[in-house]
Write a protein that holds these residues in place. Structure first.
Motif, PDB file in Angstrom:
ATOM      1  N   SER A   1      12.024   7.341  -5.051  1.00 48.83           N
ATOM      2  CA  SER A   1      12.587   6.555  -3.947  1.00 48.83           C
ATOM      3  C   SER A   1      11.987   5.153  -3.919  1.00 48.83           C
ATOM      4  O   SER A   1      12.700   4.175  -3.664  1.00 48.83           O
ATOM      5  CB  SER A   1      12.334   7.248  -2.611  1.00 48.83           C
ATOM      6  N   ALA A   2      10.692   5.063  -4.169  1.00 55.53           N
ATOM      7  CA  ALA A   2      10.040   3.750  -4.221  1.00 55.53           C
ATOM      8  C   ALA A   2      10.628   2.917  -5.357  1.00 55.53           C
ATOM      9  O   ALA A   2      10.942   1.731  -5.178  1.00 55.53           O
ATOM     10  CB  ALA A   2       8.533   3.912  -4.392  1.00 55.53           C
ATOM     11  N   TYR A   3      10.789   3.534  -6.513  1.00 53.43           N
ATOM     12  CA  TYR A   3      11.379   2.847  -7.674  1.00 53.43           C
ATOM     13  C   TYR A   3      12.794   2.373  -7.342  1.00 53.43           C
ATOM     14  O   TYR A   3      13.152   1.227  -7.610  1.00 53.43           O
ATOM     15  CB  TYR A   3      11.386   3.786  -8.881  1.00 53.43           C
ATOM     16  N   ASN A   4      13.590   3.262  -6.749  1.00 51.57           N
ATOM     17  CA  ASN A   4      14.974   2.916  -6.392  1.00 51.57           C
ATOM     18  C   ASN A   4      15.034   1.783  -5.376  1.00 51.57           C
ATOM     19  O   ASN A   4      15.998   1.013  -5.359  1.00 51.57           O
ATOM     20  CB  ASN A   4      15.713   4.132  -5.844  1.00 51.57           C
ATOM     21  N   SER A   5      14.014   1.693  -4.522  1.00 55.44           N
ATOM     22  CA  SER A   5      13.964   0.646  -3.494  1.00 55.44           C
ATOM     23  C   SER A   5      13.232  -0.605  -3.973  1.00 55.44           C
ATOM     24  O   SER A   5      13.077  -1.558  -3.211  1.00 55.44           O
ATOM     25  CB  SER A   5      13.263   1.185  -2.243  1.00 55.44           C
ATOM     26  N   SER A   6      12.744  -0.573  -5.199  1.00 57.70           N
ATOM     27  CA  SER A   6      12.000  -1.698  -5.801  1.00 57.70           C
ATOM     28  C   SER A   6      10.764  -2.076  -4.986  1.00 57.70           C
ATOM     29  O   SER A   6      10.493  -3.259  -4.768  1.00 57.70           O
ATOM     30  CB  SER A   6      12.903  -2.923  -5.979  1.00 57.70           C
ATOM     31  N   ILE A   7      10.043  -1.048  -4.505  1.00 57.65           N
ATOM     32  CA  ILE A   7       8.791  -1.295  -3.782  1.00 57.65           C
ATOM     33  C   ILE A   7       7.686  -0.420  -4.377  1.00 57.65           C
ATOM     34  O   ILE A   7       7.973   0.556  -5.073  1.00 57.65           O
ATOM     35  CB  ILE A   7       8.930  -1.033  -2.256  1.00 57.65           C
ATOM     36  N   GLU A   8       6.457  -0.793  -4.095  1.00 62.28           N
ATOM     37  CA  GLU A   8       5.309  -0.007  -4.546  1.00 62.28           C
ATOM     38  C   GLU A   8       5.282   1.321  -3.792  1.00 62.28           C
ATOM     39  O   GLU A   8       5.734   1.401  -2.646  1.00 62.28           O
ATOM     40  CB  GLU A   8       4.003  -0.770  -4.276  1.00 62.28           C
ATOM     41  N   ILE A   9       4.703   2.319  -4.417  1.00 68.19           N
ATOM     42  CA  ILE A   9       4.648   3.634  -3.778  1.00 68.19           C
ATOM     43  C   ILE A   9       3.833   3.589  -2.484  1.00 68.19           C
ATOM     44  O   ILE A   9       4.174   4.267  -1.525  1.00 68.19           O
ATOM     45  CB  ILE A   9       4.139   4.727  -4.747  1.00 68.19           C
ATOM     46  N   SER A  10       2.791   2.767  -2.434  1.00 64.99           N
ATOM     47  CA  SER A  10       2.010   2.666  -1.198  1.00 64.99           C
ATOM     48  C   SER A  10       2.870   2.115  -0.062  1.00 64.99           C
ATOM     49  O   SER A  10       2.764   2.555   1.081  1.00 64.99           O
ATOM     50  CB  SER A  10       0.766   1.792  -1.401  1.00 64.99           C
TER      51      SER A  10
ATOM     52  N   TRP B   1      -2.741   5.178  -0.852  1.00 69.60           N
ATOM     53  CA  TRP B   1      -3.301   4.050  -0.103  1.00 69.60           C
ATOM     54  C   TRP B   1      -2.313   3.713   0.999  1.00 69.60           C
ATOM     55  O   TRP B   1      -1.181   3.324   0.739  1.00 69.60           O
ATOM     56  CB  TRP B   1      -3.506   2.847  -1.014  1.00 69.60           C
ATOM     57  N   ILE B   2      -2.753   3.872   2.238  1.00 66.35           N
ATOM     58  CA  ILE B   2      -1.879   3.632   3.387  1.00 66.35           C
ATOM     59  C   ILE B   2      -2.420   2.459   4.194  1.00 66.35           C
ATOM     60  O   ILE B   2      -3.631   2.317   4.356  1.00 66.35           O
ATOM     61  CB  ILE B   2      -1.794   4.900   4.271  1.00 66.35           C
ATOM     62  N   ASN B   3      -1.514   1.669   4.709  1.00 62.94           N
ATOM     63  CA  ASN B   3      -1.876   0.550   5.571  1.00 62.94           C
ATOM     64  C   ASN B   3      -2.796   1.052   6.683  1.00 62.94           C
ATOM     65  O   ASN B   3      -2.498   2.060   7.332  1.00 62.94           O
ATOM     66  CB  ASN B   3      -0.600  -0.068   6.145  1.00 62.94           C
ATOM     67  N   THR B   4      -3.897   0.358   6.902  1.00 60.92           N
ATOM     68  CA  THR B   4      -4.911   0.787   7.872  1.00 60.92           C
ATOM     69  C   THR B   4      -4.327   0.940   9.271  1.00 60.92           C
ATOM     70  O   THR B   4      -4.645   1.904   9.971  1.00 60.92           O
ATOM     71  CB  THR B   4      -6.080  -0.224   7.886  1.00 60.92           C
ATOM     72  N   GLU B   5      -3.488   0.023   9.696  1.00 63.92           N
ATOM     73  CA  GLU B   5      -2.896   0.108  11.037  1.00 63.92           C
ATOM     74  C   GLU B   5      -2.007   1.340  11.181  1.00 63.92           C
ATOM     75  O   GLU B   5      -1.999   1.996  12.223  1.00 63.92           O
ATOM     76  CB  GLU B   5      -2.104  -1.162  11.350  1.00 63.92           C
ATOM     77  N   ILE B   6      -1.275   1.674  10.113  1.00 63.42           N
ATOM     78  CA  ILE B   6      -0.422   2.861  10.153  1.00 63.42           C
ATOM     79  C   ILE B   6      -1.287   4.120  10.184  1.00 63.42           C
ATOM     80  O   ILE B   6      -0.979   5.071  10.906  1.00 63.42           O
ATOM     81  CB  ILE B   6       0.571   2.863   8.969  1.00 63.42           C
ATOM     82  N   CYS B   7      -2.382   4.116   9.428  1.00 58.84           N
ATOM     83  CA  CYS B   7      -3.330   5.250   9.462  1.00 58.84           C
ATOM     84  C   CYS B   7      -3.905   5.435  10.860  1.00 58.84           C
ATOM     85  O   CYS B   7      -3.999   6.567  11.357  1.00 58.84           O
ATOM     86  CB  CYS B   7      -4.477   5.014   8.480  1.00 58.84           C
ATOM     87  N   GLU B   8      -4.279   4.338  11.485  1.00 55.56           N
ATOM     88  CA  GLU B   8      -4.842   4.413  12.834  1.00 55.56           C
ATOM     89  C   GLU B   8      -3.791   4.920  13.826  1.00 55.56           C
ATOM     90  O   GLU B   8      -4.095   5.707  14.714  1.00 55.56           O
ATOM     91  CB  GLU B   8      -5.375   3.048  13.263  1.00 55.56           C
ATOM     92  N   ARG B   9      -2.575   4.490  13.641  1.00 52.01           N
ATOM     93  CA  ARG B   9      -1.486   4.943  14.514  1.00 52.01           C
ATOM     94  C   ARG B   9      -1.249   6.450  14.342  1.00 52.01           C
ATOM     95  O   ARG B   9      -1.056   7.170  15.320  1.00 52.01           O
ATOM     96  CB  ARG B   9      -0.224   4.150  14.177  1.00 52.01           C
ATOM     97  N   ALA B  10      -1.286   6.924  13.097  1.00 53.17           N
ATOM     98  CA  ALA B  10      -1.126   8.364  12.836  1.00 53.17           C
ATOM     99  C   ALA B  10      -2.294   9.145  13.432  1.00 53.17           C
ATOM    100  O   ALA B  10      -2.102  10.226  13.992  1.00 53.17           O
ATOM    101  CB  ALA B  10      -1.018   8.618  11.333  1.00 53.17           C
TER     102      ALA B  10
END
Length: 122
Positions: free
Chosen positions: A39-48, A84-93
């Motif tokens: 899905s990341a490849y199909n969306s042309s974004i990094e997996i993180s 590797w997850i964005n720190t703010e998203i980790c804190e939100r989770a």
């Protein structure tokens, strides 16, 4: 890589794009991780970035629900997968996990399951 060397690695800027990210290990089936990579490849974004998107969108969705959320446990036969997850998203989770009396890993894994269920239609 031990915890100290990982911190040095991130602080030194040796790996671009990892600043502002936290490593999270989630047990999942290899085909689940492969589907997200595709899905990341199909969306042309990094997996993180794909993991950020999956978790953030799921948190937005459950924040709108008045009913309690049923969280899933990682599969016993799963493989530990580092992301590797964005720190703010980790804190939100983590905040959501605390609010619902569960672990951050369960919140993240449930977000991943929700996403893959949408991909497969189940």
């Amino acid at each position: 890589m031990n915890e100290h060397s990982r911190e040095y690695y991130m602080a030194s800027g040796k790996k671009q794009g990892l600043q502002g990210r936290k490593i999270q290990q989630i047990k999942m089936l290899p085909q689940t991780h492969a589907a997200i990579k595709q899905s990341a490849y199909n969306s042309s974004i990094e997996i993180s970035e794909m993991y950020d998107k999956i978790i953030s969108q799921y948190l937005d969705l459950i924040d709108q629900r008045p009913n309690p959320v049923e969280y899933f446990a990682s599969p016993k036969r799963g493989v530990n997968t580092s992301m590797w997850i964005n720190t703010e998203i980790c804190e939100r989770a983590a905040q959501r996990a605390k609010l619902d009396g569960t672990s951050t890993n369960r919140v993240i894994y449930t977000a991943i399951r929700h996403f893959t269920n949408q991909l497969t239609g189940f």
